[in-house]
Design a protein around this motif. Sequence first.
Motif, short mmCIF file in Angstrom:
data_model
loop_
_atom_site.label_atom_id
_atom_site.label_comp_id
_atom_site.label_asym_id
_atom_site.label_seq_id
_atom_site.Cartn_x
_atom_site.Cartn_y
_atom_site.Cartn_z
N GLY A 107 0.81 -1.21 0.00
CA GLY A 107 0.00 0.00 0.00
C GLY A 107 0.84 1.25 0.00
N CYS A 108 0.30 2.29 -0.62
CA CYS A 108 0.93 3.61 -0.63
C CYS A 108 0.08 4.52 0.26
N ASN A 109 0.67 5.00 1.34
CA ASN A 109 -0.07 5.86 2.26
C ASN A 109 -0.39 7.22 1.65
N ASP A 110 0.45 7.71 0.76
CA ASP A 110 0.24 9.03 0.16
C ASP A 110 -0.93 9.03 -0.83
N CYS A 111 -1.07 7.98 -1.63
CA CYS A 111 -2.11 7.98 -2.65
C CYS A 111 -3.23 6.97 -2.37
N ASN A 112 -3.14 6.26 -1.24
CA ASN A 112 -4.15 5.27 -0.84
C ASN A 112 -4.42 4.22 -1.91
N SER A 113 -3.37 3.78 -2.60
CA SER A 113 -3.54 2.73 -3.60
C SER A 113 -2.76 1.50 -3.18
N ARG A 114 -3.07 0.38 -3.82
CA ARG A 114 -2.39 -0.88 -3.52
C ARG A 114 -1.85 -1.46 -4.82
#
Length: 135
Positions: A74-81
């Motif tokens: 997961g990417c905390n900055d863009c909320n994507s997985r």
Amino acid sequence: VESESHPEPTPQDGSHSATTGNEWHSVTFSVPWIVRGADTGQDAINIAVSEVGKRISAASDRTRNRNIEVQSLGCNDCNSRTEALLLVSKTALVGLFVTLEVQAKSAEEAEQRARREIGPHLEDTPLTSVDVSYE
């Protein structure tokens, strides 16, 4: 997301836990798998799941419901997985979750048994326990 499941039949006579005093525990390991010769990321994932699936299917009948899933990051900055995959020059590292159920008296014993069951089939591959739960 690619995954492979190997459900195992449960004895109908109830002997799977009644006579042993053990309960079924679900144990999940994080497994890194190297794939050589993959043209695409999806090829690498398919090959990794297939190779690991073949190897753990040889585990004894003391396990059931073996399942393989591709890890996601997961990417905390863009909320994507995204899938846990790195592909460079047709060589890939694929992050997998391998989950199986084993009979044991405790979570610690379940992890040890699961490690003993699949470890020899995944030689020289680190098995990092990420979850042990009571079924």
